[in-house]
Design a protein around this motif. Structure first.
Motif, short mmCIF file in Angstrom:
data_model
loop_
_atom_site.label_atom_id
_atom_site.label_comp_id
_atom_site.label_asym_id
_atom_site.label_seq_id
_atom_site.Cartn_x
_atom_site.Cartn_y
_atom_site.Cartn_z
N TYR A 191 0.83 -1.19 0.00
CA TYR A 191 0.00 0.00 0.00
C TYR A 191 0.87 1.25 0.00
CZ TYR A 191 -3.31 3.51 1.48
OH TYR A 191 -4.07 4.64 1.54
N CYS A 192 0.65 2.14 -0.94
CA CYS A 192 1.40 3.40 -0.97
C CYS A 192 0.52 4.48 -0.37
CB CYS A 192 1.79 3.75 -2.41
SG CYS A 192 2.54 5.40 -2.50
N LYS A 193 1.02 5.08 0.69
CA LYS A 193 0.24 6.10 1.39
C LYS A 193 0.12 7.38 0.58
CE LYS A 193 0.78 4.86 6.22
NZ LYS A 193 1.33 5.28 7.53
N VAL A 194 1.11 7.67 -0.24
CA VAL A 194 1.10 8.92 -1.01
C VAL A 194 0.07 8.83 -2.14
CG1 VAL A 194 2.51 10.54 -2.35
CG2 VAL A 194 3.53 9.26 -0.47
N CYS A 195 0.11 7.73 -2.89
CA CYS A 195 -0.82 7.57 -4.03
C CYS A 195 -2.14 7.00 -3.58
CB CYS A 195 -0.20 6.67 -5.08
SG CYS A 195 1.34 7.29 -5.72
N LYS A 196 -2.17 6.50 -2.36
CA LYS A 196 -3.37 5.87 -1.79
C LYS A 196 -3.87 4.75 -2.69
CE LYS A 196 -4.97 9.81 0.93
NZ LYS A 196 -3.81 10.69 0.70
N ILE A 203 -3.31 0.30 -3.75
CA ILE A 203 -2.68 -1.00 -3.55
C ILE A 203 -1.81 -1.26 -4.77
CG2 ILE A 203 -3.11 -3.48 -3.28
CD1 ILE A 203 -4.27 -1.89 -1.00
N GLN A 204 -0.60 -1.68 -4.55
CA GLN A 204 0.31 -1.91 -5.68
C GLN A 204 0.95 -3.28 -5.60
OE1 GLN A 204 4.14 0.16 -3.65
NE2 GLN A 204 2.98 1.48 -5.00
N LEU A 205 1.34 -3.81 -6.75
CA LEU A 205 2.06 -5.08 -6.78
C LEU A 205 3.48 -4.87 -6.27
CD1 LEU A 205 0.95 -6.65 -10.15
CD2 LEU A 205 0.37 -7.42 -7.87
N GLN A 219 6.81 0.65 -7.45
CA GLN A 219 7.51 1.43 -6.44
C GLN A 219 7.19 2.92 -6.60
OE1 GLN A 219 11.43 0.09 -5.64
NE2 GLN A 219 12.10 2.09 -4.93
N HIS A 220 7.13 3.60 -5.47
CA HIS A 220 6.84 5.03 -5.51
C HIS A 220 8.13 5.79 -5.80
CE1 HIS A 220 4.34 8.52 -4.53
NE2 HIS A 220 5.47 9.05 -4.11
N CYS A 221 8.11 6.63 -6.85
CA CYS A 221 9.28 7.46 -7.16
C CYS A 221 9.14 8.79 -6.45
CB CYS A 221 9.39 7.67 -8.68
SG CYS A 221 10.67 8.86 -9.09
N ASP A 240 6.90 11.59 -7.71
CA ASP A 240 5.86 11.58 -6.69
C ASP A 240 4.65 10.76 -7.14
OD1 ASP A 240 5.09 12.16 -4.15
OD2 ASP A 240 3.98 13.96 -4.69
N ILE A 241 4.94 9.61 -7.72
CA ILE A 241 3.87 8.73 -8.21
C ILE A 241 4.40 7.30 -8.23
CG2 ILE A 241 4.38 8.84 -10.72
CD1 ILE A 241 0.89 9.35 -9.36
N CYS A 242 3.50 6.32 -8.14
CA CYS A 242 3.92 4.92 -8.20
C CYS A 242 4.14 4.49 -9.65
CB CYS A 242 2.85 4.03 -7.57
SG CYS A 242 2.96 3.99 -5.77
N ILE A 243 5.23 3.78 -9.86
CA ILE A 243 5.61 3.33 -11.21
C ILE A 243 5.66 1.81 -11.22
CG2 ILE A 243 7.41 3.43 -13.01
CD1 ILE A 243 6.17 6.17 -12.56
ZN LIG Z 1 2.90 5.95 -4.72
#
Ligand SMILES: [Zn+2]
Ligand SMILES: [Zn+2]
Length: 210
Positions: free
Chosen positions: A133-138, A140-142, A146-148, A152-155
């Motif tokens: 879970y990425c708190k910044v992008c809110k 669920i991610q595989l 990863q959050h860059c 400032d976003i999940c890639i």
């Molecule tokens: Zn993120």
């Protein structure tokens, strides 16, 4: 290549959450519902079926400077070969254009911004894939996502953040990135060989004149 220090997902408790263990209820409806899409510090353009065809990264001024530099060097080599053998001239033209175009492609296409394809939790749990879970992008991610911190976003399938292309290298542009590296190596080796051959040719001409 910019070797950004990656987050260690196993160590960073704030950054991840394994849905198969603690607090599974928190992950239900709240995060699986579609949300208004956030693009971090990236600038998406030319949407097609909800996906951007073009994404400009946060370091776009560096991307423009690097592109102009590649263009200038490419044009210089092409100009130097104008009066040369047509085979050498057209090969110089091809490797120059190939390098500039491959750089443009890797810098402009979507690197794999994760908020476009949200993870289906039920399907995910069935296949026993770990989710985070990425708190910044809110979202669920595989595991590979990863959050860059720069974008400032999940890639998805994050490789690294490349300031020279102005953005991340991830699932969407990793193959194009490797092709760009290859085309740059070919460009450099080809032009170096031609320069050395020309120098040798000039040297033998001078020796003959003497
Ligand atoms: Zn993120
Ligand atoms: Zn990035």
């Amino acid at each position: 290549m910019n070797q950004k220090v990656k987050h260690s997902k196993d160590e960073d408790d704030d950054f991840n959450l394994n849905t198969s263990s603690a607090e599974p209820l928190e992950l239900d409806d709240q995060y699986t519902k579609p949300k208004s899409i956030c693009w971090g510090r990236c600038h998406p353009m030319m949407f097609r079926k909800g996906n951007p065809a073009v994404v400009i990264g946060p370091h776009w001024p560096l991307f423009i400077c690097a592109f102009l530099l590649f263009l200038l060097i490419g044009c210089l080599f092409i100009f130097l070969r104008v009066n040369d053998d047509p085979l050498i001239f057209y090969t110089t033209l091809f490797v120059g254009i190939n390098q500039c175009v491959s750089y443009l492609i890797v810098s402009l296409i979507n690197p794999g911004i994760a908020n476009i394809e949200r993870i289906d939790i039920e399907k995910n749990q069935q296949t026993n894939q770990k989710t985070w879970y990425c708190k910044v992008c809110k979202l669920i991610q595989l595991k590979e996502t990863q959050h860059c911190l720069d974008c400032d976003i999940c890639i998805q399938e994050y490789d690294h953040h490349c300031p020279w292309t102005g953005k991340c290298i991830g699932k969407g542009n990793i193959k194009q990135f490797y092709y760009f590296i290859l085309s740059t190596v070919v460009f450099m080796i080809f032009n170096l060989v031609i320069i050395l051959l020309k120098l040798k040719e000039q040297e033998s001409k001078t020796n003959k004149q003497q």
